[in-house]
Design a protein around this motif. Structure first.
Motif, PDB file in Angstrom:
ATOM      1  N   LEU A  15      -1.321  -3.437  -2.504  1.00  0.00           N
ATOM      2  CA  LEU A  15      -2.224  -4.077  -1.547  1.00  0.00           C
ATOM      3  C   LEU A  15      -3.484  -4.596  -2.232  1.00  0.00           C
ATOM      4  CD1 LEU A  15      -1.949  -1.674   1.539  1.00  0.00           C
ATOM      5  CD2 LEU A  15      -1.004  -3.979   1.317  1.00  0.00           C
ATOM      6  N   LYS A  16      -4.025  -3.812  -3.174  1.00  0.00           N
ATOM      7  CA  LYS A  16      -5.206  -4.251  -3.916  1.00  0.00           C
ATOM      8  C   LYS A  16      -4.905  -5.522  -4.714  1.00  0.00           C
ATOM      9  CE  LYS A  16      -7.747   0.091  -4.594  1.00  0.00           C
ATOM     10  NZ  LYS A  16      -8.229   1.069  -5.605  1.00  0.00           N
ATOM     11  N   MET A  74      -2.618  -7.779  -4.024  1.00  0.00           N
ATOM     12  CA  MET A  74      -2.474  -8.891  -3.084  1.00  0.00           C
ATOM     13  C   MET A  74      -3.835  -9.411  -2.642  1.00  0.00           C
ATOM     14  SD  MET A  74       0.705  -7.592  -0.691  1.00  0.00           S
ATOM     15  CE  MET A  74       0.387  -8.894   0.497  1.00  0.00           C
ATOM     16  N   LEU A  75      -4.753  -8.479  -2.342  1.00  0.00           N
ATOM     17  CA  LEU A  75      -6.098  -8.875  -1.945  1.00  0.00           C
ATOM     18  C   LEU A  75      -6.812  -9.593  -3.080  1.00  0.00           C
ATOM     19  CD1 LEU A  75      -8.444  -8.803   0.072  1.00  0.00           C
ATOM     20  CD2 LEU A  75      -9.042  -6.542  -0.801  1.00  0.00           C
ATOM     21  N   ASN A  76      -6.658  -9.096  -4.311  1.00  0.00           N
ATOM     22  CA  ASN A  76      -7.299  -9.734  -5.469  1.00  0.00           C
ATOM     23  C   ASN A  76      -6.760 -11.147  -5.688  1.00  0.00           C
ATOM     24  OD1 ASN A  76      -9.066  -7.699  -6.191  1.00  0.00           O
ATOM     25  ND2 ASN A  76      -7.585  -6.654  -7.477  1.00  0.00           N
ATOM     26  N   LYS A  77      -5.475 -11.346  -5.456  1.00  0.00           N
ATOM     27  CA  LYS A  77      -4.891 -12.679  -5.617  1.00  0.00           C
ATOM     28  C   LYS A  77      -5.457 -13.654  -4.592  1.00  0.00           C
ATOM     29  CE  LYS A  77      -0.511 -11.389  -7.799  1.00  0.00           C
ATOM     30  NZ  LYS A  77       0.966 -11.365  -7.663  1.00  0.00           N
ATOM     31  N   VAL A  78      -5.642 -13.169  -3.352  1.00  0.00           N
ATOM     32  CA  VAL A  78      -6.222 -14.015  -2.307  1.00  0.00           C
ATOM     33  C   VAL A  78      -7.674 -14.372  -2.655  1.00  0.00           C
ATOM     34  CG1 VAL A  78      -6.942 -14.101   0.113  1.00  0.00           C
ATOM     35  CG2 VAL A  78      -4.709 -13.151  -0.497  1.00  0.00           C
ATOM     36  N   LEU A  79      -8.445 -13.357  -3.077  1.00  0.00           N
ATOM     37  CA  LEU A  79      -9.852 -13.594  -3.436  1.00  0.00           C
ATOM     38  C   LEU A  79      -9.970 -14.507  -4.652  1.00  0.00           C
ATOM     39  CD1 LEU A  79     -11.316  -9.995  -2.919  1.00  0.00           C
ATOM     40  CD2 LEU A  79     -11.534 -11.974  -1.406  1.00  0.00           C
TER      41      LEU A  79
END
Length: 264
Positions: free
Chosen positions: A118-119, A121-126
């Motif tokens: 999840l981290k 995935m969030l880092n990729k979005v950011l």
């Protein structure tokens, strides 16, 4: 004695041995998905390297070399369950489990595995959103003021990489325009070196010199004088316009209707 589930968890950890040197950044860390297991043997830390039936092969800590390089074979029953420490390396993250029971909980729930995914995935979005932004470079004197505040006052040395990391965060290194921005920033730094505000140090780093304070104070003084001059010129224009208007009214060139007519 080890229970069956403890043996299962231990074999699971031993099934994915990590390399001696573990990459934690760059493309190499993307392949990380293994375990590193340590135990206490004779009160000394030891790195587990293999499990053959009930025989555990370990590398015991050697105080003379400051490394785990003493090879020993020990019986698994001689290992204290509470001294087992298993570290799971997954990509550029790692989680350490103190005791085999906490590792069993990890294996059964996979909560830390899900957390890492999840981290990421969030880092990729950011990172995607950050890459959409234009990398704005500070003007020359604003950059010098930033260097004084962040490195000069604390007398900290810095490199070009640490500078862009502090200015833009680590996401800078994933931006498609990073090379262009870094080259421009290098030119600014080189110009400060040539004029004496910054000096190069050993190892390719930089440090801020006292001249930087003199330069920024002179720039700020000149800026204040310039602003005062602009305000003064603007005031003179307004005042001249008002005087010209009053002179025109007095000469009768401009006639104004009376506000109050007392002849009626």
């Amino acid at each position: 004695m080890w229970s069956k589930i403890q043996m299962w968890a231990l074999r699971k950890a031993f099934g994915k041995f990590g390399p001696t040197r573990i990459p934690m950044s760059g493309p190499e860390c993307e392949k990380n998905n293994f375990y590193s297991t340590r135990i206490k043997f004779d009160g000394v830390s030891a790195l587990v390297r293999d499990l053959d039936m009930n025989t555990v092969k370990i590398l015991k800590y050697n105080p003379e070399t400051d490394q785990c390089d003493i090879e020993l074979d020990i019986d698994i029953n001689n290992i204290d369950v509470n001294t087992v420490e298993i570290t799971h390396y997954l990509h550029n993250y790692y989680t350490t489990y103190a005791g085999i029971n906490s590792f069993i909980l990890h294996c059964l729930t996979r909560k830390d595995y899900v957390k890492v995914k999840l981290k990421r995935m969030l880092n990729k979005v950011l990172q995607f959103l950050f890459n959409k932004k234009e990398l704005q470079l500070k003007p020359r004197y604003d950059l010098l003021d930033y260097l004084i505040e962040n490195y000069g006052i604390s007398r900290k040395e810095f490199s070009l990489s640490s500078l862009v990391s502090d200015m833009y965060s680590l996401r800078f290194f994933g931006h498609p325009d990073r090379e262009n921005c870094q080259n421009k920033l290098r030119m600014y730094i080189d110009s400060f070196v040539e004029s004496g505000e910054i000096s190069k140090v050993k190892g390719g780093g930089y440090k801020v010199n006292g001249k930087a304070i003199v330069t920024i104070e002179k720039y700020q003084t000149d800026e204040r004088r310039h602003k005062d001059s602009v305000i003064l010129q603007y005031s003179m224009v307004v005042l001249t316009f008002i005087l010209a208007l009053l002179a025109s009214i007095q000469a009768g060139l401009i006639k104004l209707k009376p506000f109050l007519d007392l002849t009626h």
